[in-house]
Design a protein around this motif. Structure first.
Motif, PDB file in Angstrom:
ATOM      1  N   PHE A  20       2.457  -1.212   6.981  1.00 32.16           N
ATOM      2  CA  PHE A  20       1.131  -0.498   6.752  1.00 32.16           C
ATOM      3  C   PHE A  20       0.881  -0.404   5.127  1.00 32.16           C
ATOM      4  O   PHE A  20      -0.473  -0.426   4.920  1.00 32.16           O
ATOM      5  CB  PHE A  20       1.816   1.207   6.779  1.00 32.16           C
ATOM      6  N   ALA A  21       1.745  -0.456   4.178  1.00 32.75           N
ATOM      7  CA  ALA A  21       1.559  -0.524   2.756  1.00 32.75           C
ATOM      8  C   ALA A  21       0.621  -1.796   2.551  1.00 32.75           C
ATOM      9  O   ALA A  21      -0.485  -1.840   1.804  1.00 32.75           O
ATOM     10  CB  ALA A  21       2.542  -0.765   1.922  1.00 32.75           C
ATOM     11  N   ARG A  22       0.902  -2.890   3.431  1.00 33.82           N
ATOM     12  CA  ARG A  22       0.267  -4.442   2.981  1.00 33.82           C
ATOM     13  C   ARG A  22      -1.019  -4.347   3.596  1.00 33.82           C
ATOM     14  O   ARG A  22      -2.224  -4.683   3.005  1.00 33.82           O
ATOM     15  CB  ARG A  22       1.148  -5.291   3.507  1.00 33.82           C
ATOM     16  N   ASP A  23      -1.046  -3.642   4.835  1.00 30.82           N
ATOM     17  CA  ASP A  23      -2.178  -4.102   5.458  1.00 30.82           C
ATOM     18  C   ASP A  23      -3.296  -2.965   5.554  1.00 30.82           C
ATOM     19  O   ASP A  23      -4.634  -2.963   5.836  1.00 30.82           O
ATOM     20  CB  ASP A  23      -2.055  -4.245   7.107  1.00 30.82           C
ATOM     21  N   VAL A  24      -2.823  -1.577   5.514  1.00 27.24           N
ATOM     22  CA  VAL A  24      -3.464  -0.366   5.575  1.00 27.24           C
ATOM     23  C   VAL A  24      -4.236   0.109   4.310  1.00 27.24           C
ATOM     24  O   VAL A  24      -5.496   0.523   3.928  1.00 27.24           O
ATOM     25  CB  VAL A  24      -3.247   0.628   6.093  1.00 27.24           C
ATOM     26  N   SER A  25      -3.364   0.050   3.140  1.00 28.48           N
ATOM     27  CA  SER A  25      -3.667   0.731   1.915  1.00 28.48           C
ATOM     28  C   SER A  25      -4.429  -0.272   1.091  1.00 28.48           C
ATOM     29  O   SER A  25      -4.241  -1.341   1.316  1.00 28.48           O
ATOM     30  CB  SER A  25      -2.213   1.160   1.190  1.00 28.48           C
ATOM     31  N   ASN A  26      -5.113   0.296  -0.016  1.00 19.84           N
ATOM     32  CA  ASN A  26      -5.489  -0.647  -0.889  1.00 19.84           C
ATOM     33  C   ASN A  26      -5.264  -0.170  -2.359  1.00 19.84           C
ATOM     34  O   ASN A  26      -5.692  -1.099  -3.247  1.00 19.84           O
ATOM     35  CB  ASN A  26      -7.263  -0.154  -0.832  1.00 19.84           C
ATOM     36  N   HIS A  27      -3.904   0.460  -2.406  1.00 15.47           N
ATOM     37  CA  HIS A  27      -3.487   0.698  -3.537  1.00 15.47           C
ATOM     38  C   HIS A  27      -1.861   0.782  -3.569  1.00 15.47           C
ATOM     39  O   HIS A  27      -1.607   1.440  -2.497  1.00 15.47           O
ATOM     40  CB  HIS A  27      -4.044   1.866  -4.432  1.00 15.47           C
ATOM     41  N   VAL A  28      -1.178   0.089  -4.236  1.00 15.36           N
ATOM     42  CA  VAL A  28       0.328   0.437  -3.878  1.00 15.36           C
ATOM     43  C   VAL A  28       0.933   0.844  -5.106  1.00 15.36           C
ATOM     44  O   VAL A  28       0.813  -0.017  -6.165  1.00 15.36           O
ATOM     45  CB  VAL A  28       0.900  -1.176  -3.146  1.00 15.36           C
TER      46      VAL A  28
END
Ligand SMILES: Nc1ncnc2c1ncn2[C@@H]1O[C@H](COP(=O)(O)OP(=O)(O)OP(=O)(O)O)[C@@H](O)[C@H]1O
Ligand SMILES: [Mg+2]
Lengths: 276, 246
Positions: free
Chosen positions: B202-210
């Motif tokens: 989810f972090a990799r594919d959906v978010s734009n900031h980690v």
């Protein structure tokens, strides 16, 4: 002999039936009224005791809340820790010393005594009930913007009431039985009738038999009603799925408030389509 | 010159002498999907709880549209209505139906009329696929369904930002997907979200900031491409290696 007992009861009933019934009525009225008022006192104390405060609140608020907790603590310990029969005497004969008034009305004093006594027990039940509600319920409410009072009123207290229903019923049943000690200040409840009647006609056992049956009827009825209320508060054990068409009708009438349209709408310029 | 919705400045939080968050600094812009990752105990939940004012910060500021919400006479309730939160343990109100859960806040906090509150609730419940269950109580539905209702409840307040604290961690594996799907659809619809998660996909594919946190500090932050393919920090590398191969 059973037949003698029955005929004795019959003759007692024929002569004193209405007196017994009046006793039952008095006992029920006192028990119901005092339980209701006691619950109100209990909820009031329970809520006051659980108002949260922390080091960031101003000093006045902290002192006030601490004081309230101490006062309630003392009240609870005193009225749980002494016999009700003594509390009745204490209040009935004590009031004139402190307030210069004596209560001529036995009903008023009786209701006050039993209510205050019940309130002390209920205060503890309510406090325990509130504290046993999962902290997540408070946080869920806070997170959608509810303040402390809204959280209590709409989320915590309804659940508390449901959880402590058995205790309320228990207190009521205890009150039905224990209001009999109010004879000490002259209240004529169901048991007082027994003393009066059996003293007059010397039919101790038949009268006691009727008393046993009478009290048992009152408490069994209470247990039965309590079960009903508990079931009602618990809600339905199953639910019905709501059909699509019904929902579409209702849901479709809501239009998203932003000018650009709903971010869920395809007309919205931000809408990126089904796949990213 | 886009205006930040949320600005976290020098946020620190200590429980007694235990410093849990140290000088946290980051911003959230409209439409951002920010994920916060990091080892257990690194302070992720505490950070979200601070942002929602469920915890009082020790020092620092939180600006919401440029206004500090941590100081002076700020109406925490009004702020929380704009910054919703979804919990790991759902926290649905046990004394209400699914529909009631999604209406009560609107009615009592935002003073929305009953009929409109109901329409709004139904609108968001159908968004998360839970509309048929409006008459169910929380103890009658599954974990995944509860979480979807909790999301609908938060959405019904029409917040500007939604905070998620490990929304799928309490779920059985087969229910994780349905909740992530809902969150993905929110992301597609440009909902501003701040998500604490262990779901690296989810972090990799959906978010734009980690944001990667360790021991109460932000060790590294950036785009998912940068964090997942080219982390600068040794601790980030170790953490990702552990969690992705674990
Ligand atoms: N109310 C509290 N009182 C004291 N210490 C706390 C409290 N809440 C959290 N902590 C401590 O703060 C630290 C960070 O906790 P937090 O729950 O924020 O971690 P997390 O990153 O969310 O971990 P996880 O991934 O396990 O949820 C932990 O060491 C925890 O023990
Ligand atoms: Mg956590």
């Amino acid at each position: 002999m059973v037949t003698t007992l029955l005929s004795d009861i019959g003759s007692l009933w024929a002569k004193y039936g209405t007196v017994y019934l009046t006793g039952i009525a008095n006992t029920l009225i006192l028990a119901v009224t005092a339980t209701v008022i006691g619950c109100i006192i209990g909820f009031f104390c329970g809520i006051l005791q659980t108002i949260p405060y922390d080091a960031n609140d101003n000093i006045l608020k902290r002192i006030l809340l601490k004081l309230i907790r101490i006062v309630i603590r003392v009240y609870v310990e005193v009225f749980r820790g002494t016999p009700m029969i003594l509390q009745a005497v204490f209040i009935y004969y004590g009031l004139p010393y402190f307030f210069g008034v004596s209560f001529k009305d036995i009903w008023t004093v009786s209701i006050i005594v039993v209510s205050i006594n019940t309130g002390a027990y209920m205060a503890e039940s309510v406090r325990g009930g509130i504290m046993s509600i999962d902290v997540g319920q408070f946080e869920g409410a806070k997170a959608i913007g509810m303040n402390h009072w809204q959280t209590m009123l709409y989320v915590v207290l309804p659940q508390t009431l449901r959880n402590i229903m058995p205790q309320i019923g228990n207190n009521y049943i205890i009150n039905v039985k224990d209001t009999s000690v109010m004879f000490i200040i002259g209240f004529s409840d169901f048991f007082a009738v027994h003393k009066m009647v059996s003293g007059a006609v010397f039919k101790y056992f038949p009268s006691a038999f009727m008393e046993m049956a009478g009290y048992l009827c009152m408490t069994l009825l209470a247990s039965f009603l309590l079960r009903k209320v508990e079931k009602k508060l618990k809600g339905k054990s199953n639910y019905e799925l709501v059909g699509e068409d019904q929902l579409v009708m209702a849901a479709g009438t809501y239009s998203y408030p932003s000018e650009a349209g709903s971010p869920f709408d395809e007309v919205n310029k931000d809408y990126k389509g089904e796949n990213k | 010159m886009s205006e930040h919705i949320l600005e976290i400045r020098h946020l620190s939080k200590a429980f007694g002498s235990h410093a849990v968050l140290k000088d946290i600094d980051f911003t959230v812009d409209k439409g951002d999907v920010t994920t916060i990752i990091g080892a257990s105990g690194s302070g992720k939940s505490t950070l979200l709880r601070c942002i929602n004012l469920l915890e009082t910060l020790t020092t620092g500021e939180i600006y919401f549209h440029g206004k500090d919400v941590t100081k002076g006479k700020v109406n925490a309730s009004a702020y929380r209505a704009k910054v919703g939160m979804v919990f790991q343990s759902f926290n649905l109100f046990n004394n209400m139906t699914v529909l009631g859960n999604c209406m009560i806040g609107q009615q009592k906090v935002s003073h929305v009329a009953k009929t409109e509150a109901k329409q709004r609730a139904l609108f968001y419940l159908s968004k998360v696929g839970m509309a048929p269950y409006i008459n169910a109580r929380p103890d009658q539905i599954s974990g995944g369904q509860k979480q979807r209702v909790a999301i609908a409840r938060a959405l019904a307040m029409e917040p500007e930002v939604l905070l998620f604290d490990e929304p799928t961690s309490a779920l059985d594996p087969e229910m994780v997907g349905e909740v992530l799907e809902v969150m993905k659809s929110l992301a597609r619809d440009n909902m501003t979200m701040l998500v604490v998660t262990h779901e690296m996909a989810f972090a990799r594919d959906v978010s734009n900031h980690v944001v990667y946190m360790a021991d109460g500090v932000i060790e590294e932050e950036g785009t998912p491409e940068k964090i997942f393919t080219d982390p600068q920090n040794q601790r980030t590398r170790d953490f990702l290696k552990r969690i992705l191969n674990g």
